[in-house]
Design a protein around this motif. Structure first.
Motif, mmCIF file in Angstrom:
data_model
loop_
_atom_site.group_PDB
_atom_site.id
_atom_site.type_symbol
_atom_site.label_atom_id
_atom_site.label_comp_id
_atom_site.label_asym_id
_atom_site.label_seq_id
_atom_site.Cartn_x
_atom_site.Cartn_y
_atom_site.Cartn_z
ATOM 1 N N ASP A 153 -2.412 -18.950 -44.902
ATOM 2 C CA ASP A 153 -1.491 -17.947 -43.856
ATOM 3 C C ASP A 153 -0.287 -17.657 -44.626
ATOM 4 O OD1 ASP A 153 -3.324 -18.534 -41.794
ATOM 5 O OD2 ASP A 153 -2.193 -20.434 -41.275
ATOM 6 N N GLY A 154 -0.187 -16.204 -44.886
ATOM 7 C CA GLY A 154 0.779 -15.433 -45.248
ATOM 8 C C GLY A 154 0.519 -15.060 -46.710
ATOM 9 N N VAL B 232 -0.791 -6.787 -40.662
ATOM 10 C CA VAL B 232 -1.787 -7.866 -40.988
ATOM 11 C C VAL B 232 -1.020 -9.296 -40.900
ATOM 12 C CG1 VAL B 232 -3.753 -8.835 -41.965
ATOM 13 C CG2 VAL B 232 -3.611 -6.346 -41.609
ATOM 14 N N SER B 233 -0.282 -9.524 -42.109
ATOM 15 C CA SER B 233 0.229 -10.706 -42.263
ATOM 16 C C SER B 233 1.147 -11.259 -41.315
ATOM 17 C CB SER B 233 0.971 -10.544 -43.766
ATOM 18 O OG SER B 233 0.255 -9.909 -44.609
ATOM 19 N N LEU B 234 1.945 -10.337 -40.473
ATOM 20 C CA LEU B 234 2.648 -10.795 -39.588
ATOM 21 C C LEU B 234 2.079 -11.172 -38.106
ATOM 22 C CD1 LEU B 234 5.768 -8.289 -39.473
ATOM 23 C CD2 LEU B 234 5.693 -10.812 -40.198
ATOM 24 N N ALA B 235 0.663 -10.502 -38.023
ATOM 25 C CA ALA B 235 -0.009 -10.758 -37.060
ATOM 26 C C ALA B 235 -0.793 -12.287 -37.187
ATOM 27 C CB ALA B 235 -1.374 -9.869 -36.697
ATOM 28 N N ALA B 236 -1.330 -12.461 -38.559
ATOM 29 C CA ALA B 236 -1.903 -13.549 -38.939
ATOM 30 C C ALA B 236 -0.768 -14.740 -39.016
ATOM 31 C CB ALA B 236 -2.487 -13.757 -40.329
ATOM 32 N N HIS C 193 8.611 -18.927 -45.363
ATOM 33 C CA HIS C 193 7.928 -20.003 -44.594
ATOM 34 C C HIS C 193 8.433 -20.491 -43.271
ATOM 35 C CE1 HIS C 193 5.039 -20.479 -48.034
ATOM 36 N NE2 HIS C 193 6.230 -20.731 -48.850
ATOM 37 N N SER C 194 9.328 -19.500 -42.895
ATOM 38 C CA SER C 194 9.930 -19.790 -41.438
ATOM 39 C C SER C 194 10.006 -18.361 -40.869
ATOM 40 C CB SER C 194 11.143 -20.478 -41.592
ATOM 41 O OG SER C 194 12.143 -19.605 -42.075
ATOM 42 N N VAL C 195 10.111 -18.336 -39.718
ATOM 43 C CA VAL C 195 10.392 -17.125 -38.609
ATOM 44 C C VAL C 195 11.684 -16.290 -39.206
ATOM 45 C CG1 VAL C 195 10.834 -16.149 -36.406
ATOM 46 C CG2 VAL C 195 8.756 -17.752 -36.944
ATOM 47 N N VAL C 196 12.641 -17.334 -39.294
ATOM 48 C CA VAL C 196 13.995 -16.659 -39.535
ATOM 49 C C VAL C 196 14.099 -15.974 -41.004
ATOM 50 C CG1 VAL C 196 16.537 -17.403 -39.818
ATOM 51 C CG2 VAL C 196 15.274 -18.481 -37.839
ATOM 52 N N LEU C 197 13.552 -16.650 -41.891
ATOM 53 C CA LEU C 197 13.556 -16.229 -43.131
ATOM 54 C C LEU C 197 12.667 -14.843 -43.421
ATOM 55 C CD1 LEU C 197 14.371 -16.338 -46.062
ATOM 56 C CD2 LEU C 197 12.615 -17.785 -46.487
ATOM 57 N N VAL D 203 8.045 -8.647 -32.293
ATOM 58 C CA VAL D 203 9.330 -8.868 -32.562
ATOM 59 C C VAL D 203 9.755 -8.440 -34.019
ATOM 60 C CG1 VAL D 203 11.365 -10.544 -32.100
ATOM 61 C CG2 VAL D 203 9.429 -10.217 -30.319
ATOM 62 N N LEU D 204 8.719 -9.488 -34.891
ATOM 63 C CA LEU D 204 9.051 -9.563 -36.217
ATOM 64 C C LEU D 204 9.017 -7.918 -37.014
ATOM 65 C CD1 LEU D 204 7.537 -12.994 -37.413
ATOM 66 C CD2 LEU D 204 9.965 -12.134 -37.125
#
Length: 431
Positions: free
Chosen positions: A384-385, A253-257, A317-321, A270-271
């Motif tokens: 978000d998150g 859920v959290s990745l989708a949001a 708070h970033s895609v990479v992290l 991907v994540l």
């Protein structure tokens, strides 16, 4: 109609074969005949939740509603999975699997049609319950078949690792496939594809009668079928696997949001694939090691690492992290899963192992159902998150339970008794 008793010769191993190895495991006679269809039939566990979340969120605009619909499926699966496992132990896997895949496919298509018709949430719940209750428990059934093929073999630990890797391989491809279908084709494509894979794979798996565990003939009326839930160690493992389920549900859920909030919904798959890939890779390594430490000690160490890693997710708070932390969390899950399933072989009589495996699978589903519900509400109401707080809470609570009750994971010397009441034990005759 009389019962058919199937017998399977356990694989014998020579002293030279005592070293675990995936190559030797996959050369086990008859293994591929149930592994390949079983892989396809496992897809519900990987695709179902995320497909429901994406479809219902698309038709309602609410992650809370999407999480609630997915949770109804997960709860019903968790409640019915152990009963399905007990029936498979008693009457044979084929007798349970064939009607199960037919019901699941029909219920999933009904849920899809209702969501597309913008039916009220209560109607989605009515369809979600049989969809979850009929999810075929192919993973536990495959593990039970390995138990028959490798009885007494040192390759059992390798088989447990291989099954965990296979599960995680579905979690790499399943969410990626479901997300791609739902975002690039149509929001309903994920559930439709999941139903088709379940039907075809499940029927092909059920057709392999020669590899299923034997069942007792009708004349064996005095055989005792004790529930695996009576084993104290199984109850501890259930609590442990609930925490693992909270990671899966909270992440989905959290990745989708999160990816929706940054305008990159396609990054969701991907994540989640990175997270599952970490799980798969560590599972491969874990299964290739000849461990000297006791399984209950390995479980405590591995689960501590999982709780620590999961507690850091909400800070990303970033895609990479987020990808890096997801990879780390995934790498910590596989050792816990593998060790938990391995412990079942020492704690539970052979005639109740399919049920025991389904209790653990059901616990993951129940933890996932609770997580998607809570995470969905947090995403709707907070930032978000915020849903990433759920994996932290679930794993920390489970770790405390595991630490306090870890002594119950040590097998008894007889290794064939099941608690029958307070203060005494009774032996269980297995098929």
């Amino acid at each position: 109609m009389g019962s058919t008793v199937t017998t399977t010769e356990p694989e014998k191993t020579s002293p030279a074969s005592s070293r675990p190895g995936y190559g030797q495991l996959l050369r086990t006679r008859g293994a591929w005949t149930f592994l390949l269809p079983g892989f396809a039939a496992r897809q519900p566990f990987a695709m179902l939740t995320i497909s429901i979340v994406l479809l219902v969120q698309h038709t309602t605009g609410s992650y809370g509603a999407a999480g609630a619909a997915a949770a109804a499926t997960g709860v019903s699966m968790a409640l019915f999975a152990p009963y399905s496992g007990r029936l498979a132990d008693r009457y044979g896997q084929r007798a349970v699997l064939i009607p199960g895949v037919l019901v699941h496919t029909a219920a999933g298509l009904s849920l899809t049609a209702l969501a597309l018709a913008h039916a009220p949430l209560w109607a989605l719940f009515l369809a979600a319950v049989p969809t979850g209750a009929s999810v075929p428990q192919v993973g536990p059934m495959v593990r039970a078949r390995w138990g028959v093929k490798l009885q007494g073999s040192p390759l059992m630990t390798t088989a447990a690792a291989f099954e965990s890797v296979t599960d995680e391989l579905t979690f790499v491809f399943g969410p990626l496939l479901a997300t791609a279908l739902c975002t690039a084709v149509t929001p309903a494509a994920g559930l439709v594809t999941e139903g088709a894979l379940t039907l075809v794979g499940g029927l092909l798996f059920a057709a392999r009668k020669s590899t299923q565990p034997s069942v007792a003939a009708k004349g064996h009326a005095r055989v005792v079928h004790a529930s695996a839930l009576r084993v104290p160690g199984v109850r501890v493992l259930i609590a442990t696997f609930l925490g693992i389920g909270s990671v899966f549900g909270g992440m989905q859920v959290s990745l989708a949001a999160y990816t929706e909030s940054i305008g990159e919904p396609g990054m969701n798959g991907v994540l989640y694939g990175v997270f599952a890939a970490g799980n798969m890779l560590s599972g491969i390594v874990c299964g290739a090691i000849a461990w000297k430490a006791a399984p209950h000690k390995r479980l405590l160490i591995g689960y501590t690492a999982l709780a620590v890693a999961a507690s850091a997710l909400w800070t990303a708070h970033s895609v990479v992290l987020l990808a890096a932390l997801g990879l780390l969390v995934g790498m910590c899950i596989a050792p816990s899963l593998i060790t938990g399933y391995t412990l079942v072989d020492g704690l539970v009589p052979a005639g109740a192992r399919t049920e025991a495996f389904t209790w653990l699978t059901g616990a993951v589903a129940l933890g996932q159902a609770a997580a998607v519900t809570v995470a969905g509400q947090l995403e709707d109401r907070l930032w978000d998150g915020a849903g990433f707080l759920v994996p932290m809470g679930g794993t920390v609570l489970a770790l405390v339970t595991l630490a306090v009750l870890r002594s119950r994971l040590v097998p008894s010397p007889q290794n064939r008794t099941v608690a029958r009441g307070v203060g005494h034990r009774a032996p269980v005759t297995v098929d």
